[in-house]
Motif scaffolding. Structure first.
Motif, PDB file in Angstrom:
ATOM      1  N   GLU A  48       0.822  -1.211   0.000  1.00 20.99           N
ATOM      2  CA  GLU A  48       0.000   0.000   0.000  1.00 20.99           C
ATOM      3  C   GLU A  48       0.860   1.267   0.000  1.00 20.99           C
ATOM      4  N   GLU A  49       1.998   1.225   0.691  1.00 17.86           N
ATOM      5  CA  GLU A  49       2.879   2.394   0.737  1.00 17.86           C
ATOM      6  C   GLU A  49       3.469   2.721  -0.624  1.00 17.86           C
ATOM      7  N   ALA A  50       3.586   1.703  -1.492  1.00 23.21           N
ATOM      8  CA  ALA A  50       4.089   1.916  -2.851  1.00 23.21           C
ATOM      9  C   ALA A  50       2.942   2.232  -3.811  1.00 23.21           C
ATOM     10  N   GLN A  51       1.771   2.530  -3.265  1.00 23.25           N
ATOM     11  CA  GLN A  51       0.571   2.880  -4.024  1.00 23.25           C
ATOM     12  C   GLN A  51       0.127   1.743  -4.947  1.00 23.25           C
ATOM     13  N   GLU A  52       0.263   0.515  -4.459  1.00 25.21           N
ATOM     14  CA  GLU A  52      -0.211  -0.657  -5.186  1.00 25.21           C
ATOM     15  C   GLU A  52      -1.583  -1.044  -4.641  1.00 25.21           C
ATOM     16  N   SER A  53      -2.273  -1.942  -5.340  1.00 23.93           N
ATOM     17  CA  SER A  53      -3.585  -2.406  -4.887  1.00 23.93           C
ATOM     18  C   SER A  53      -3.711  -3.906  -5.134  1.00 23.93           C
ATOM     19  N   ALA A  54      -4.824  -4.473  -4.708  1.00 28.19           N
ATOM     20  CA  ALA A  54      -5.055  -5.905  -4.894  1.00 28.19           C
ATOM     21  C   ALA A  54      -5.280  -6.260  -6.366  1.00 28.19           C
ATOM     22  N   THR A  55      -5.471  -5.259  -7.216  1.00 30.58           N
ATOM     23  CA  THR A  55      -5.654  -5.531  -8.647  1.00 30.58           C
ATOM     24  C   THR A  55      -4.511  -5.016  -9.505  1.00 30.58           C
ATOM     25  N   GLU A  56      -3.587  -4.229  -8.929  1.00 29.29           N
ATOM     26  CA  GLU A  56      -2.448  -3.756  -9.722  1.00 29.29           C
ATOM     27  C   GLU A  56      -1.249  -3.472  -8.834  1.00 29.29           C
ATOM     28  N   THR A  57      -0.109  -4.069  -9.239  1.00 29.49           N
ATOM     29  CA  THR A  57       1.173  -3.814  -8.583  1.00 29.49           C
ATOM     30  C   THR A  57       2.122  -3.277  -9.655  1.00 29.49           C
ATOM     31  N   LYS A  58       3.358  -3.065  -9.282  1.00 29.05           N
ATOM     32  CA  LYS A  58       4.327  -2.581 -10.267  1.00 29.05           C
ATOM     33  C   LYS A  58       4.598  -3.619 -11.364  1.00 29.05           C
ATOM     34  N   ALA A  59       4.395  -4.896 -11.055  1.00 21.49           N
ATOM     35  CA  ALA A  59       4.718  -5.959 -12.011  1.00 21.49           C
ATOM     36  C   ALA A  59       3.505  -6.621 -12.651  1.00 21.49           C
ATOM     37  N   LEU A  60       2.342  -6.578 -11.999  1.00 18.09           N
ATOM     38  CA  LEU A  60       1.171  -7.313 -12.479  1.00 18.09           C
ATOM     39  C   LEU A  60      -0.086  -6.451 -12.426  1.00 18.09           C
ATOM     40  N   ARG A  61      -1.057  -6.794 -13.284  1.00 20.96           N
ATOM     41  CA  ARG A  61      -2.379  -6.172 -13.244  1.00 20.96           C
ATOM     42  C   ARG A  61      -3.415  -7.259 -13.480  1.00 20.96           C
ATOM     43  N   MET A  62      -4.447  -7.301 -12.637  1.00 17.82           N
ATOM     44  CA  MET A  62      -5.530  -8.268 -12.810  1.00 17.82           C
ATOM     45  C   MET A  62      -6.695  -7.602 -13.516  1.00 17.82           C
ATOM     46  N   GLN A  63      -7.185  -8.263 -14.569  1.00 18.86           N
ATOM     47  CA  GLN A  63      -8.381  -7.826 -15.281  1.00 18.86           C
ATOM     48  C   GLN A  63      -9.283  -9.041 -15.396  1.00 18.86           C
ATOM     49  N   GLY A  64     -10.253  -9.137 -14.498  1.00 19.41           N
ATOM     50  CA  GLY A  64     -11.112 -10.322 -14.460  1.00 19.41           C
ATOM     51  C   GLY A  64     -10.288 -11.536 -14.066  1.00 19.41           C
ATOM     52  N   THR A  65     -10.252 -12.546 -14.932  1.00 17.70           N
ATOM     53  CA  THR A  65      -9.473 -13.752 -14.640  1.00 17.70           C
ATOM     54  C   THR A  65      -8.101 -13.732 -15.320  1.00 17.70           C
ATOM     55  N   LYS A  66      -7.764 -12.664 -16.017  1.00 15.82           N
ATOM     56  CA  LYS A  66      -6.453 -12.544 -16.665  1.00 15.82           C
ATOM     57  C   LYS A  66      -5.522 -11.737 -15.778  1.00 15.82           C
ATOM     58  N   VAL A  67      -4.284 -12.234 -15.642  1.00 12.53           N
ATOM     59  CA  VAL A  67      -3.242 -11.514 -14.924  1.00 12.53           C
ATOM     60  C   VAL A  67      -2.223 -11.081 -15.969  1.00 12.53           C
ATOM     61  N   ILE A  68      -2.041  -9.788 -16.104  1.00  6.92           N
ATOM     62  CA  ILE A  68      -1.180  -9.218 -17.132  1.00  6.92           C
ATOM     63  C   ILE A  68       0.184  -8.914 -16.540  1.00  6.92           C
ATOM     64  N   VAL A  69       1.229  -9.403 -17.212  1.00  7.62           N
ATOM     65  CA  VAL A  69       2.604  -9.146 -16.797  1.00  7.62           C
ATOM     66  C   VAL A  69       3.022  -7.805 -17.390  1.00  7.62           C
ATOM     67  N   LYS A  70       3.437  -6.896 -16.520  1.00 11.48           N
ATOM     68  CA  LYS A  70       3.906  -5.581 -16.958  1.00 11.48           C
ATOM     69  C   LYS A  70       5.414  -5.648 -17.219  1.00 11.48           C
ATOM     70  N   ASP A  71       6.100  -4.533 -17.315  1.00  4.98           N
ATOM     71  CA  ASP A  71       7.524  -4.537 -17.675  1.00  4.98           C
ATOM     72  C   ASP A  71       8.464  -4.411 -16.476  1.00  4.98           C
ATOM     73  N   GLN A  72       8.029  -4.879 -15.302  1.00  9.91           N
ATOM     74  CA  GLN A  72       8.811  -4.781 -14.067  1.00  9.91           C
ATOM     75  C   GLN A  72       9.151  -6.187 -13.549  1.00  9.91           C
ATOM     76  N   TYR A  73      10.426  -6.442 -13.263  1.00 11.36           N
ATOM     77  CA  TYR A  73      10.820  -7.697 -12.634  1.00 11.36           C
ATOM     78  C   TYR A  73      10.336  -7.698 -11.188  1.00 11.36           C
ATOM     79  N   SER A  74       9.917  -8.870 -10.685  1.00 10.27           N
ATOM     80  CA  SER A  74       9.365  -8.904  -9.340  1.00 10.27           C
ATOM     81  C   SER A  74       9.249 -10.338  -8.833  1.00 10.27           C
ATOM     82  N   ASN A  75       9.280 -10.491  -7.527  1.00  8.43           N
ATOM     83  CA  ASN A  75       8.811 -11.698  -6.866  1.00  8.43           C
ATOM     84  C   ASN A  75       7.433 -11.325  -6.334  1.00  8.43           C
ATOM     85  N   SER A  76       6.404 -11.899  -6.921  1.00  7.22           N
ATOM     86  CA  SER A  76       5.031 -11.518  -6.609  1.00  7.22           C
ATOM     87  C   SER A  76       4.275 -12.688  -6.002  1.00  7.22           C
ATOM     88  N   VAL A  77       3.246 -12.365  -5.231  1.00  8.71           N
ATOM     89  CA  VAL A  77       2.386 -13.380  -4.631  1.00  8.71           C
ATOM     90  C   VAL A  77       0.951 -13.116  -5.071  1.00  8.71           C
TER      91      VAL A  77
END
Length: 115
Positions: A48-77
Motif C-alpha cells: 500500500e505504501e508503494a501505491q499498489e492495490s489488490a488488482t495492480e502492482t508494479k509488475a502485475l495487473r488483474m483484469q477479471g481472470t487474466k493476470v497481465i505481466v507488466k515490464d517490471q521484474y518482481s517476486n510476486s504473490v
C-alpha cells in the motif's frame, strides 16, 4: 454431508493458475489466467505504501481472470481465498517480463531488436 467449509476448501484446492508450457513459478514471462469461481476470489499481494492495490502492482495487473505481466521484474504473490474465509492458497511467482523476441532456449534464442 459436506459442510460449506469442506466444499469451498475442496474447490480452492482444485483451482489452478494457468501458465504457458514454457513458464513456471520461477519464470513467468507473459500474461496468464486464474480459474474463475463464485466461491473463490483472487487478488495480488500488494504494498500500500508503494501505491499498489489488490488488482495492480508494479509488475502485475488483474483484469477479471487474466493476470497481465507488466515490464517490471518482481517476486510476486497471488492469493486465492474462499468466500467463507476459511481457506487460502498462495502462489509465489518470479515475474520476468518478456522483453526480447525468442524464448531464451537453444531452439529459440533471444533476438535483440538491433541484431
Amino acid at each position: 454431508l459436506a459442510t460449506g467449509k469442506g466444499s469451498q476448501a475442496r474447490e480452492i484446492s482444485s483451482l489452478p493458475l494457468v501458465l504457458r508450457d514454457v513458464d513456471n513459478s520461477e519464470k513467468v514471462k507473459v500474461s496468464f489466467d486464474v480459474t474463475p469461481s463464485s466461491n473463490v476470489s483472487w487478488a495480488l499481494n500488494f504494498d500500500e505504501e508503494a501505491q499498489e492495490s489488490a488488482t495492480e502492482t508494479k509488475a502485475l495487473r488483474m483484469q477479471g481472470t487474466k493476470v497481465i505481466v507488466k515490464d517490471q521484474y518482481s517476486n510476486s504473490v497471488i492469493n486465492a481465498s474462499t468466500a467463507d474465509n476459511w481457506s487460502i492458497k498462495l502462489y509465489r511467482l518470479a515475474i520476468v517480463p518478456k522483453l526480447f523476441d525468442g524464448e531464451g532456449i537453444a531452439g529459440d534464442p533471444y533476438i535483440d531488436e538491433d541484431g
